[in-house]
Design a protein around this motif. Sequence first.
Motif, PDB file in Angstrom:
ATOM      1  N   TYR A  91      -3.078   0.323 -11.920  1.00  0.00           N
ATOM      2  CA  TYR A  91      -2.115   0.705 -10.879  1.00  0.00           C
ATOM      3  C   TYR A  91      -2.545   2.076 -10.358  1.00  0.00           C
ATOM      4  N   ARG A 131       0.392   5.821  -5.753  1.00  0.00           N
ATOM      5  CA  ARG A 131       1.157   5.320  -4.600  1.00  0.00           C
ATOM      6  C   ARG A 131       1.178   3.796  -4.502  1.00  0.00           C
ATOM      7  N   SER A 132       0.605   3.079  -5.492  1.00  0.00           N
ATOM      8  CA  SER A 132       0.693   1.617  -5.476  1.00  0.00           C
ATOM      9  C   SER A 132       1.965   1.190  -6.212  1.00  0.00           C
ATOM     10  N   ARG A 133       2.447   0.042  -5.854  1.00  0.00           N
ATOM     11  CA  ARG A 133       3.687  -0.478  -6.425  1.00  0.00           C
ATOM     12  C   ARG A 133       3.456  -0.915  -7.877  1.00  0.00           C
ATOM     13  N   SER A 152       8.327  -4.725 -10.439  1.00  0.00           N
ATOM     14  CA  SER A 152       9.767  -4.533 -10.306  1.00  0.00           C
ATOM     15  C   SER A 152      10.466  -4.947 -11.599  1.00  0.00           C
ATOM     16  N   ILE A 182       6.095   7.398 -12.462  1.00  0.00           N
ATOM     17  CA  ILE A 182       6.476   6.593 -11.301  1.00  0.00           C
ATOM     18  C   ILE A 182       7.631   7.253 -10.576  1.00  0.00           C
ATOM     19  N   THR A 214      10.804   6.021  -7.568  1.00  0.00           N
ATOM     20  CA  THR A 214      11.442   4.873  -6.944  1.00  0.00           C
ATOM     21  C   THR A 214      11.986   5.261  -5.583  1.00  0.00           C
ATOM     22  N   GLU A 215      11.692   4.445  -4.593  1.00  0.00           N
ATOM     23  CA  GLU A 215      12.254   4.611  -3.261  1.00  0.00           C
ATOM     24  C   GLU A 215      13.271   3.492  -3.065  1.00  0.00           C
ATOM     25  N   SER A 236       9.240   0.692  -6.819  1.00  0.00           N
ATOM     26  CA  SER A 236       8.747   1.799  -7.643  1.00  0.00           C
ATOM     27  C   SER A 236       7.241   1.880  -7.522  1.00  0.00           C
ATOM     28  N   PHE A 237       6.748   3.126  -7.504  1.00  0.00           N
ATOM     29  CA  PHE A 237       5.345   3.382  -7.220  1.00  0.00           C
ATOM     30  C   PHE A 237       4.763   4.382  -8.207  1.00  0.00           C
ATOM     31  N   SER A 270       3.112   7.655  -9.337  1.00  0.00           N
ATOM     32  CA  SER A 270       3.103   8.992  -8.754  1.00  0.00           C
ATOM     33  C   SER A 270       1.874   9.792  -9.152  1.00  0.00           C
TER      34      SER A 270
END
Length: 87
Positions: A27, A30-32, A35, A63, A65-66, A71-72, A74
Amino acid sequence: MIEFAPDIPRWRQVAEVIRRRIEDGTYQPRSRVPSVVQLTEEFGIASMTAHKVHRALRAEGLIYTEPGMGSFVSKQLPPDVAEPGDS
């Protein structure tokens, strides 16, 4: 699914798997990340357990969450931190 150790909480074990995937570059920043629903399906855990995984990874700063987006990742390990056997 992974085989869970009986003496370690499942959320900790799943968080460790996701942490390793972040550290090894599976991962990217900035990649997801998976979930809550994806974690429940992949690891066979309850949704509350999956939420706990996300909370733990957010608390570590791995990570973010937006709302409404997911969630991405960081960050990853700093480049000067070598994994065992890298030298």
